[in-house]
Enzyme design. Structure first.
Site, mmCIF file in Angstrom:
data_model
loop_
_atom_site.group_PDB
_atom_site.id
_atom_site.type_symbol
_atom_site.label_atom_id
_atom_site.label_comp_id
_atom_site.label_asym_id
_atom_site.label_seq_id
_atom_site.Cartn_x
_atom_site.Cartn_y
_atom_site.Cartn_z
ATOM 1 N N ASP A 60 48.624 39.013 27.499
ATOM 2 C CA ASP A 60 47.461 38.275 27.992
ATOM 3 C C ASP A 60 47.260 37.058 27.097
ATOM 4 O O ASP A 60 46.743 37.161 25.991
ATOM 5 C CB ASP A 60 46.205 39.162 27.975
ATOM 6 C CG ASP A 60 45.021 38.483 28.664
ATOM 7 O OD1 ASP A 60 45.102 37.275 28.947
ATOM 8 O OD2 ASP A 60 44.016 39.170 28.918
ATOM 9 N N HIS A 118 46.893 39.015 31.831
ATOM 10 C CA HIS A 118 45.470 39.025 32.124
ATOM 11 C C HIS A 118 45.153 39.870 33.352
ATOM 12 O O HIS A 118 44.035 40.332 33.532
ATOM 13 C CB HIS A 118 44.977 37.587 32.315
ATOM 14 C CG HIS A 118 43.494 37.440 32.221
ATOM 15 N ND1 HIS A 118 42.779 37.816 31.095
ATOM 16 C CD2 HIS A 118 42.573 36.972 33.098
ATOM 17 C CE1 HIS A 118 41.484 37.577 31.292
ATOM 18 N NE2 HIS A 118 41.346 37.073 32.500
ATOM 19 N N SER A 124 37.652 40.280 32.212
ATOM 20 C CA SER A 124 37.635 38.910 31.703
ATOM 21 C C SER A 124 36.201 38.536 31.328
ATOM 22 O O SER A 124 35.615 39.184 30.458
ATOM 23 C CB SER A 124 38.228 37.957 32.743
ATOM 24 O OG SER A 124 38.514 36.711 32.189
ATOM 25 N N TYR A 180 30.704 40.281 37.610
ATOM 26 C CA TYR A 180 31.406 39.191 36.919
ATOM 27 C C TYR A 180 30.402 38.206 36.326
ATOM 28 O O TYR A 180 30.210 38.136 35.137
ATOM 29 C CB TYR A 180 32.387 38.505 37.865
ATOM 30 C CG TYR A 180 33.257 37.487 37.168
ATOM 31 C CD1 TYR A 180 34.361 37.892 36.433
ATOM 32 C CD2 TYR A 180 32.981 36.123 37.235
ATOM 33 C CE1 TYR A 180 35.170 36.977 35.771
ATOM 34 C CE2 TYR A 180 33.780 35.189 36.586
ATOM 35 C CZ TYR A 180 34.867 35.615 35.854
ATOM 36 O OH TYR A 180 35.653 34.703 35.195
#
Length: 708
Positions: free
Chosen positions: A640, A677, A557, A477
């Protein structure tokens, strides 16, 4: 067909199947427009700008055409259904949340196994073994099970609850009020709520919302975040506007209240201007104006922990990258130390029963310390091992608290911690068919490009051979001060049983080592995050956990941005790539919904220096003509409204146009419907995961073995 599509042609790529036979894959060719923008003297083309219009017939036709290619490809994988069966079996066991105590009841969530949404139950506190009573079943709110219960906040006496609902995965919420004595909904309805909880005070609650958007509700920029107070039993039109700042439309304004409801706390952030912290204001019950505790918004954050006699306990990272707790005196407006900064980051604070629970992170694993209200250390909570623990909150008269502990090979288990004996006991163990001793987790520290040691967890089934042949997922991430902590995933177990290796890298940009770690992966230093991920891949190959032909990279993301950037920079390191709901257009992310909020982490293309950094790694803008890329399955969804799907649409179009003919690997996009999302229900989550595993194994030349 829409007249705009009459010029559509197809692009044909020759692929090699795992057995060496050639196969054809055709991509829809996306219409290009002659659109060029000037960014500080640099001309940047944006030929797929029209895909940003989520309401157009042409975009809908493009989505349909892409999904036909993608699902046509996936449907030909012979073991795809076997994978889904294995995932459903692994996931099909009862899952519980830790209970919350309020109004004479324990409230908790339970999913029987494969329910699309967890059901909210309660039992009397004096009869915890009684048959649970259904409070609210979200599965009955929509035919496809995609309406979620996002908020359930009880009033102080527990007589009422604010229930927040999201439809189809959207971040937009609608609030309703439940009478918990009858479990019936009142007529109250509050719409266009976003970035908000519900903060009770008296016979109503504070909430935050935006004006009804002009244009697309799923893509239009969200500005002018307002705070309202809603009195139970009234219409939304009668709600009292408590706070707004029309002169600074790209600010968040959220409110919480103290347990005794004596104070409301207003948090104001200005991330659209690149500031990473917040201001803090308070308003005593009966007053009509907030007064500042911290008026200036900087890169320092402030969070009200609890009100104490004459002041507040406030968690902050002001001049303390690992965070600390200070006492603020209301009359003198002075600050005094309470819990000083430690070498380990303070990642959470909870209060209950007159105690303060400080959650620290040591090398990405949880340590929980208990303090008195005077700040005196009392003890450390003994946890089952090196993993992640959360909870440790309640009310002042509680005699015990619940918390949940988990790790990669330790399914989430709910514990009860007794405040007087300082002992933990198992409250509820999961009924999962899983033998922890069959699997191994190890933490390693590998050097990044600049020599910084980066931690990573490696999970696999015992007996693994380090011969470079193992299918491996590298997950990361690296952003927004978010830490990737150890956690159990039932859908990971079938993959490990196939000889797979799962690796979770704790990249810079997260909170694993406090604000300093975060800052090393922000704005002009974002390349550090990509270097950390690349170094993880090189380490896994060097140590023979895997090889480039058996390595997949995955992230969602901000992690989708990570995957897109890294596969542009080092495509030869990976066989497969899974960029999910990614921020792929670094020059325009702030133009949609609350994307301006990310300027604090990414910077903005409106700033010349920050643009110069972004254009170098932006996934959309660094795809090479004729490049050879990993087999790529981009995933996104039509609802999303956090990272709008246009990011993934434009990225897929560019990838196919520039590399579709040259690449020997498929370059596909999977676009879910009525989802957001994250997956909007269990069924969609399992189907997406099954397709990811199927795509990975097919492109690595592997067979998913049944009966493992």
């Amino acid at each position: 067909m829409n007249s705009k599509l009459s010029g559509m042609i197809v692009l044909t790529a020759t692929l090699l199947a795992p057995d060496g036979r050639a196969q054809k894959l055709t991509y829809p060719t996306t219409r290009q427009v002659d659109l060029v923008e000037n960014y500080h003297g640099t001309q940047v083309a944006d030929p797929y700008r029209w895909l940003e219009d989520d309401r157009s017939d042409e975009t809908a036709a493009w989505v349909k055409a892409q999904n036909e290619v993608t699902f046509g490809y996936l449907s030909q994988i012979p073991f795809r259904e076997n994978i889904l069966d294995d995932l459903e079996k692994a996931y099909n066991y009862p899952k519980y949340s830790a209970p919350r105590q309020k109004g004479g009841y324990f409230y908790f969530y339970k999913n029987d196994g494969l329910q699309n949404q967890s059901v909210l139950y309660r039992v009397p506190q004096d009869r915890p073994d009684a048959t649970p009573e259904v409070v609210l079943d979200p599965n009955k709110l929509s035919a496809d099970g995609t309406t979620r219960l996002t908020v359930f906040t009880l009033s102080k006496n527990g007589d009422y609850a604010v229930c927040g609902f999201s439809k189809g995965g959207s971040d937009w919420q609608e609030f309703q009020v439940m009478d918990t004595k009858t479990l019936k909904m009142l007529p109250d309805k509050v719409e266009w709520v976003k970035v908000s909880g519900a903060a009770w005070q008296g016979d109503g609650f504070y909430y935050s919302r935006y004006p009804k958007p002009d244009g697309s509700a799923l893509a239009a920029k969200n500005e002018n975040h307002q705070v309202f107070y809603h009195k139970v039993g009234t219409a939304q039109s009668a709600d009292q506007l408590i706070f707004e700042d029309a002169g600074n439309p790209q600010r968040f304004h959220t409110v919480s209240t103290t347990e005794d409801e004596l104070y409301a706390a207003l948090y104001v952030s200005d991330r659209g201007k690149g500031k990473d912290g917040n201001g803090l204001w308070v308003m005593k019950k009966g007053e009509t104006k907030f007064t500042p505790v911290v008026e200036e918004i900087t890169n320092f954050s402030y969070g009200l922990v609890e009100n104490v006699a004459g002041g507040f306990l406030i968690e902050t990272n002001a001049d303390a990258p690992n965070s600390k707790v200070m006492r603020y005196e209301i009359v003198s407006k002075s600050w005094k130390p309470f819990l000083p900064e430690k070498p380990e980051p303070l990642v959470g604070i909870g209060t209950a029963g007159g105690k303060i629970f400080a959650n620290y992170s040591k090398d990405v694993t949880t340590r929980v310390q208990v303090y008195s209200h005077e700040g005196v250390f009392e003890n450390e909570v003994e946890l089952p091992g090196l993993g992640s623990a959360g909870g440790f909150g309640g009310e002042k008269d509680d005699t015990f608290v619940f918390y949940t502990y988990t790790s990669f090979n330790y399914p989430p288990t709910i514990f009860r911690y007794d405040l007087s004996t300082r002992q933990s006991s198992v409250f509820r163990e999961p009924e999962v068919n899983f033998t922890p001793t069959d699997y191994e987790t190890k933490q390693v520290f590998y050097p990044s490009k600049d020599g910084t040691k980066i931690p990573a967890f490696i999970v696999y089934k015992k007996g693994l051979k380090l011969d470079g042949s193992n299918p491996t997922i590298l997950y990361g991430y690296g952003g927004f001060n978010i830490s990737l902590t150890p956690a159990f995933s039932p859908t990971r177990i079938p993959f490990l049983d196939q000889g797979g290796v799962f690796v979770q890298a704790n990249l810079r940009g997260g909170s694993e080592y406090g604000e300093t770690w975060h800052e090393q992966g922000m704005k002009l230093k974002k390349q550090n995050v990509f270097d950390d991920f690349i170094a993880a891949a090189e380490y896994l190959i060097q140590e023979k956990y895997t090889s480039p032909g058996r390595l997949a990279l995955q992230g969602g993301s901000n992690g989708g941005l990570l995957v897109g950037a890294v596969m542009n920079q080092r495509p030869e390191l990976f066989k497969v790539a899974f960029p999910a709901v990614g921020v792929m257009d670094m020059l325009r992310f702030h133009k949609f919904t609350i994307g301006w909020n990310w300027i604090a982490d990414y910077g903005s293309s409106d700033n010349a220096e920050e643009f110069a950094a972004q254009i170098k790694y932006s996934p959309l803008h660094n795809i090479r003509q004729g490049g050879q890329y990993p087999a790529t399955l981009i995933t996104t969804a039509d609802h999303d409204d956090r990272v709008v799907p246009a990011h993934s649409f434009k990225y897929a179009a560019e990838l196919q146009a520039k590399a579709g003919a040259s690449s020997t690997n498929p370059l596909l996009i999977r676009i879910d419907t009525n989802s957001g999302h994250g997956a909007s229900n269990t069924k969609k989550a399992l189907e997406t995961t099954a397709d990811i595993y199927a795509f990975m194994f097919k492109n690595m030349g592997l067979i998913w073995k049944t009966g493992k």
